[in-house]
Design an enzyme around this catalytic site. Structure first.
Site, PDB file in Angstrom:
ATOM      1  N   GLU A 105       5.681   6.804   7.709  1.00 30.87           N
ATOM      2  CA  GLU A 105       4.696   6.359   6.723  1.00 30.87           C
ATOM      3  C   GLU A 105       4.687   4.837   6.652  1.00 30.87           C
ATOM      4  O   GLU A 105       5.727   4.194   6.762  1.00 30.87           O
ATOM      5  CB  GLU A 105       5.041   6.956   5.352  1.00 30.87           C
ATOM      6  CG  GLU A 105       3.992   6.737   4.284  1.00 30.87           C
ATOM      7  CD  GLU A 105       4.308   7.532   3.017  1.00 30.87           C
ATOM      8  OE1 GLU A 105       4.045   7.001   1.929  1.00 30.87           O
ATOM      9  OE2 GLU A 105       4.826   8.666   3.125  1.00 30.87           O
ATOM     10  N   ASP A 107       2.965   1.992   4.070  1.00 32.69           N
ATOM     11  CA  ASP A 107       2.343   2.005   2.744  1.00 32.69           C
ATOM     12  C   ASP A 107       1.820   0.671   2.262  1.00 32.69           C
ATOM     13  O   ASP A 107       2.528  -0.348   2.320  1.00 32.69           O
ATOM     14  CB  ASP A 107       3.379   2.429   1.683  1.00 32.69           C
ATOM     15  CG  ASP A 107       3.767   3.875   1.763  1.00 32.69           C
ATOM     16  OD1 ASP A 107       3.031   4.664   2.368  1.00 32.69           O
ATOM     17  OD2 ASP A 107       4.830   4.229   1.202  1.00 32.69           O
ATOM     18  N   GLU A 109       0.616   0.134  -1.613  1.00 31.84           N
ATOM     19  CA  GLU A 109       0.400   0.713  -2.932  1.00 31.84           C
ATOM     20  C   GLU A 109       0.136  -0.421  -3.917  1.00 31.84           C
ATOM     21  O   GLU A 109       0.796  -1.461  -3.869  1.00 31.84           O
ATOM     22  CB  GLU A 109       1.610   1.536  -3.389  1.00 31.84           C
ATOM     23  CG  GLU A 109       1.866   2.755  -2.528  1.00 31.84           C
ATOM     24  CD  GLU A 109       2.997   3.619  -3.054  1.00 31.84           C
ATOM     25  OE1 GLU A 109       2.899   4.857  -2.958  1.00 31.84           O
ATOM     26  OE2 GLU A 109       3.980   3.058  -3.573  1.00 31.84           O
TER      27      GLU A 109
END
Length: 291
Positions: A105, A107, A109
């Site tokens: 993953e 990311d 955010e």
């Protein structure tokens, strides 16, 4: 003098930003063609003939979408305009992920905050199910006032996070030193808006104020210059093999920009958290200046 230099740098960066946004716009795909709504029902809306996508959050549910395609390496651009006003407790996301317990993953955010306080940009990299490689930033602009371009470059050598074509983080491949690196699992593009008021804003001390619901984040101009992976896990976009992202790193200008961001706007770096790692920092923290 420092303020003048910062202003000049910001003006120069703004020119680059404008140019890069125009380039992305010429090759952006339709959300109807590129994405599937994954949750939230009518809280996720594709508008303007597929050019815009709005996610909303209320006290009952958030919303999200994912790419129809899986990719193994590429450059992924998305323009976002974040939840305005009192966004405390909300998390808006744009990320790549595979599936399963040992997933990879990458990311972006965006952690909301109370009115007048800045968003926190939270980045992380997972490989084989393990993350804990967080870096966080405050932005040098208001991300709710206009659209800005957020980019993930992922190749076999490194991962680069960029905002308006300005690099903010590099995570290099240090497999030779025993550090896992995401390079074998195809990933989809995901985006979501959801409630995380147990941790997102000031460690969970500030909760979501539902009197301001629904909260809305806007997405547009998605572009994936990337290797699509077909049913047999083989690239179906061989024409992209000579694209710049396949070997992209930081040139001298990029190194200057990332120094500026990390010196002025970074608020957390796991590689500086000796309390978290009392027995020694992770191996990669001693291998590269720009993580």
């Amino acid at each position: 003098m420092a303020q003048s230099d910062d202003y000049s740098n910001s003006r120069a960066f703004a020119i680059v930003i404008t140019i890069s946004c125009l380039i992305v716009a010429t090759s952006a795909g339709s959300f109807y063609d590129e994405m599937d709504i994954t949750f939230g029902g009518e809280r996720a809306n594709i508008l303007n003939g597929g050019q815009d996508l709005l996610l909303s959050l209320d006290q009952y549910s958030g919303s999200g979408f994912q790419s129809k395609n899986e990719y193994l390496f590429g450059r992924f651009d998305m323009q976002l305009k974040l939840v305005p006003g009192n966004s405390a407790g909300t998390v808006t996301t744009f990320y790549l992920s595979s599936q399963g317990a040992g997933h990879d993953e990458i990311d972006f955010e965006f952690l909301g905050n109370s009115t007048g306080n800045p968003y926190t940009i939270h980045t992380n990299v997972y490989s084989q199910g393990k993350g804990n490689k967080e870096q966080q930033f405050h932005l040098w602009f208001d991300p709710t006032a206009a659209f800005h371009t957020y980019t993930i470059v992922w190749n076999a050598q490194r991962i680069i996070f960029l905002i308006d074509n300005i690099p903010v983080r590099v995570f290099n491949n240090h497999e030779a030193a025993g550090v896992p690196f995401p390079k074998s699992q195809p990933m989809r593009v995901y985006a979501s808006l959801w409630n995380a008021d147990d941790w997102a804003t000031q460690g969970g001390r500030v909760k979501t104020d539902w009197t301001h619901a629904p909260f809305t984040a806007s997405y547009r101009k998605f572009n994936a210059n990337a290797n699509k992976v077909g049913p047999n896990s083989k690239s179906t976009s061989s024409g992209n093999e000579n694209q710049a992202w396949t070997t992209q790193g930081l040139d001298a200008a990029g190194r200057n920009r990332i120094r500026w961001v990390q010196n002025k706007h970074m608020i957390y770096n796991y590689c500086s958290d000796y309390n978290r790692f009392p027995n020694g920092l992770p191996v990669e923290c001693t291998r590269s200046r720009f993580l």
